[in-house]
Motif scaffolding. Structure first.
Motif, mmCIF file in Angstrom:
data_model
loop_
_atom_site.group_PDB
_atom_site.id
_atom_site.type_symbol
_atom_site.label_atom_id
_atom_site.label_comp_id
_atom_site.label_asym_id
_atom_site.label_seq_id
_atom_site.Cartn_x
_atom_site.Cartn_y
_atom_site.Cartn_z
ATOM 1 N N LEU A 101 0.832 -1.208 0.000
ATOM 2 C CA LEU A 101 0.000 0.000 0.000
ATOM 3 C C LEU A 101 0.866 1.257 0.000
ATOM 4 N N PHE A 102 1.925 1.261 0.787
ATOM 5 C CA PHE A 102 2.843 2.401 0.835
ATOM 6 C C PHE A 102 3.487 2.638 -0.530
ATOM 7 N N THR A 103 3.996 1.561 -1.137
ATOM 8 C CA THR A 103 4.693 1.679 -2.426
ATOM 9 C C THR A 103 3.804 2.311 -3.483
ATOM 10 N N TRP A 104 2.587 1.799 -3.604
ATOM 11 C CA TRP A 104 1.717 2.275 -4.680
ATOM 12 C C TRP A 104 1.041 3.587 -4.335
ATOM 13 N N SER A 105 0.935 3.898 -3.053
ATOM 14 C CA SER A 105 0.465 5.231 -2.676
ATOM 15 C C SER A 105 1.465 6.284 -3.127
ATOM 16 N N VAL A 106 2.741 5.985 -2.936
ATOM 17 C CA VAL A 106 3.780 6.917 -3.344
ATOM 18 C C VAL A 106 3.835 7.039 -4.870
ATOM 19 N N LEU A 107 3.880 5.891 -5.550
ATOM 20 C CA LEU A 107 4.026 5.915 -7.014
ATOM 21 C C LEU A 107 2.826 6.551 -7.700
ATOM 22 N N LEU A 108 1.632 6.049 -7.392
ATOM 23 C CA LEU A 108 0.441 6.574 -8.053
ATOM 24 C C LEU A 108 0.071 7.958 -7.528
ATOM 25 N N GLY A 109 0.412 8.196 -6.249
ATOM 26 C CA GLY A 109 0.132 9.518 -5.692
ATOM 27 C C GLY A 109 0.890 10.616 -6.395
ATOM 28 N N VAL A 110 2.016 10.262 -6.982
ATOM 29 C CA VAL A 110 2.823 11.249 -7.719
ATOM 30 C C VAL A 110 2.589 11.130 -9.225
ATOM 31 N N LEU A 111 2.840 9.931 -9.773
ATOM 32 C CA LEU A 111 2.835 9.754 -11.229
ATOM 33 C C LEU A 111 1.436 9.858 -11.824
ATOM 34 N N LEU A 112 0.471 9.152 -11.223
ATOM 35 C CA LEU A 112 -0.877 9.197 -11.787
ATOM 36 C C LEU A 112 -1.486 10.585 -11.640
ATOM 37 N N ARG A 113 -1.271 11.203 -10.485
ATOM 38 C CA ARG A 113 -1.801 12.555 -10.293
ATOM 39 C C ARG A 113 -1.201 13.527 -11.325
ATOM 40 N N LEU A 114 0.118 13.373 -11.577
ATOM 41 C CA LEU A 114 0.774 14.237 -12.565
ATOM 42 C C LEU A 114 0.194 14.006 -13.958
ATOM 43 N N ALA A 115 -0.007 12.704 -14.310
ATOM 44 C CA ALA A 115 -0.554 12.375 -15.632
ATOM 45 C C ALA A 115 -1.964 12.934 -15.792
ATOM 46 N N ARG A 129 -9.473 11.728 -5.971
ATOM 47 C CA ARG A 129 -10.303 10.536 -5.750
ATOM 48 C C ARG A 129 -9.957 9.420 -6.739
ATOM 49 N N ILE A 130 -9.617 9.785 -7.964
ATOM 50 C CA ILE A 130 -9.174 8.767 -8.926
ATOM 51 C C ILE A 130 -7.911 8.076 -8.413
ATOM 52 N N VAL A 131 -6.976 8.862 -7.888
ATOM 53 C CA VAL A 131 -5.748 8.299 -7.328
ATOM 54 C C VAL A 131 -6.079 7.344 -6.185
ATOM 55 N N THR A 132 -6.995 7.744 -5.308
ATOM 56 C CA THR A 132 -7.368 6.890 -4.175
ATOM 57 C C THR A 132 -7.886 5.547 -4.644
ATOM 58 N N TRP A 133 -8.845 5.550 -5.569
ATOM 59 C CA TRP A 133 -9.410 4.281 -6.032
ATOM 60 C C TRP A 133 -8.383 3.466 -6.817
ATOM 61 N N ALA A 134 -7.500 4.141 -7.540
ATOM 62 C CA ALA A 134 -6.448 3.413 -8.273
ATOM 63 C C ALA A 134 -5.499 2.720 -7.302
ATOM 64 N N VAL A 135 -5.091 3.426 -6.244
ATOM 65 C CA VAL A 135 -4.191 2.832 -5.253
ATOM 66 C C VAL A 135 -4.851 1.631 -4.584
ATOM 67 N N LEU A 136 -6.095 1.788 -4.173
ATOM 68 C CA LEU A 136 -6.797 0.688 -3.508
ATOM 69 C C LEU A 136 -6.983 -0.492 -4.455
ATOM 70 N N GLY A 137 -7.302 -0.218 -5.724
ATOM 71 C CA GLY A 137 -7.490 -1.292 -6.686
ATOM 72 C C GLY A 137 -6.210 -2.056 -6.971
ATOM 73 N N VAL A 138 -5.122 -1.315 -7.227
ATOM 74 C CA VAL A 138 -3.829 -1.956 -7.497
ATOM 75 C C VAL A 138 -3.375 -2.764 -6.289
ATOM 76 N N THR A 139 -3.528 -2.197 -5.095
ATOM 77 C CA THR A 139 -3.111 -2.895 -3.881
ATOM 78 C C THR A 139 -3.904 -4.183 -3.693
ATOM 79 N N ALA A 140 -5.203 -4.142 -3.905
ATOM 80 C CA ALA A 140 -6.035 -5.340 -3.745
ATOM 81 C C ALA A 140 -5.619 -6.426 -4.727
ATOM 82 N N VAL A 141 -5.374 -6.041 -5.970
ATOM 83 C CA VAL A 141 -4.965 -7.020 -6.985
ATOM 84 C C VAL A 141 -3.613 -7.630 -6.636
#
Length: 402
Positions: A101-115, A129-141
């Motif tokens: 969760l930490f890893t993908w919060s950092v990565l998507l919190g920066v990269l996806l938000r920037l994109a 909110r898109i970042v939040t759901w993306a992080v939760l989805g990636v983490t669950a998978v």
């Protein structure tokens, strides 16, 4: 007048040097790391512009606080003096889950938000909110996939290993490597039996286990380890200690492996003869053995090769890849190791590379010596493997350089 750090004690001895700032900081890492693992995702998912309704924010924050408190408590009860397996399972699972969760919060919190910002998608709240759901989805998978990867019987990885000094009679010798089985709080006796069945199907001349059999004493994990007694090999089954044996009464594991019919190569060697040619199969205790305080244990390559013909090729078992410098200096032809788990959960790979010269696979060191580093057969601690699949390795030794 205030005394300086150069003041000597009454008996004339200089006092111990003061620890550096880095060493002082390292003392606080066990306290800082859990806070970061839980606080960073909490901030990214709940407080980075999402403007969730108050009940959502409060409930989410409470869950993160619960994780921050529960994880170290469970780890202490599970891996401390009490050795409570259920607590260890909870603590290990929370550790692995929080790392992902930490890893993908950092990565998507920066990269996806920037994109999303560059693409002009929505306003700040929409993007958050898109970042939040993306992080939760990636983490669950990744948690579901990583758990399945950790618990499955490893796939067999097969490769030819050319050894110029190997005699023609030994060409085609089949060496099976298993390592880092890490029998532990999760009962894997059935998994252990299936691993051994897979090994037996490979019809090996030599089967090697390069340590870290379990987390816990031989008495405590015996039921999970006993299937190792069913492993078959044409010539020998050999074993060396890993660092985790020295956390769990290593001599007990040496004795159990001997009882199960494996040859503990504790700074000694045996000879594998085939087709009129000979291979020296040597093994050393783990490099942590000497500091363990266990009498008679230590990594001594000279002792392992004592009496061996220097003109014969040498296959060495050493738990940690970092032993390769000594192996190469001694002219060893091939070292087999484990220990790294291939990183186990990405991006922990990068931290492993700081400590070890190889992460996984076959690598050359010096003019003669090859090192094969297995990603491991089991898993340590968190029951997840992400981008670091486990393996049972079949190495087919080839004479010459082709």
């Amino acid at each position: 007048m205030t005394e300086t750090s150069n003041t000597r004690t009454a008996d004339g001895d200089a006092p111990a040097p003061r620890p550096s700032r880095l060493h002082r900081l390292m003392r606080y890492i066990p306290l800082i790391a859990p806070v970061l693992l839980w606080a960073v995702p909490c901030g990214v998912l709940l407080y980075a512009g999402q403007h969730w309704p108050l009940p959502v924010t409060a409930a989410g924050t409470a869950l993160f606080v619960l994780g921050l408190v529960a994880m170290p408590l469970a780890m202490m009860r599970g891996h401390g003096r009490r050795q409570q397996d259920r607590a260890a399972i909870v603590g290990d699972s929370l550790l692995g889950g929080s790392w992902i969760l930490f890893t993908w919060s950092v990565l998507l919190g920066v990269l996806l938000r920037l994109a999303l910002t560059v693409a002009g998608v929505g306003d700040g709240q929409d993007r958050a909110r898109i970042v939040t759901w993306a992080v939760l989805g990636v983490t669950a998978v990744l948690l579901a996939w990583g758990y399945a990867e950790a618990r499955r019987v490893p796939r067999v990885r097969t490769l030819d290993v050319p050894l110029p000094r190997l005699g023609a009679g030994l060409d085609g010798t089949r060496v099976v490597l298993i390592t880092d089985t890490h029998y532990g709080p999760l009962d894997r006796a059935r998994w252990s039996a299936r691993v051994c069945e897979t090994v037996n199907a490979l019809e090996a001349d030599l089967v090697c286990h390069t340590g870290d059999i379990a987390d816990g004493t031989a008495e405590r994990r015996r039921a999970q380890a006993e299937p190792l007694g069913t492993v078959r090999a044409t010539h020998a089954r050999v074993y060396v200690t890993g660092n985790h044996e020295y956390y769990s009464a290593a001599q007990g594991w040496v004795d159990l492996m001997d009882e199960l019919g494996w040859e503990p190569l504790r700074n000694r060697h045996l000879l594998l003869e085939r087709g009129g040619d000979t291979l020296v199969v040597a093994g050393v205790d783990d490099v942590t053995a000497e500091s363990s305080g266990l009498a008679g244990h230590g990594a001594h390559l000279d002792g392992a090769l004592t009496g061996a013909d220097p003109d014969l090729p040498v296959l060495l078992l050493a738990h940690q890849p970092k032993f390769i410098d000594r192996a190469a200096a001694a002219g060893v032809d091939l070292q087999l190791s484990g220990h790294t788990h291939g990183g186990q959960i990405w991006p922990f790979h990068h931290l492993v590379r700081i400590d070890q010269p190889a992460l996984a696979g076959l690598s050359r060191h010096g003019t003669r010596t090859l090192l094969y580093t297995s990603r491991g057969t089991g898993f340590w601690g968190p029951p997840f493997r992400v981008f670091a699949p486990s393996e049972i390795t079949l190495l087919v030794l080839r004479s010459g350089t082709a």
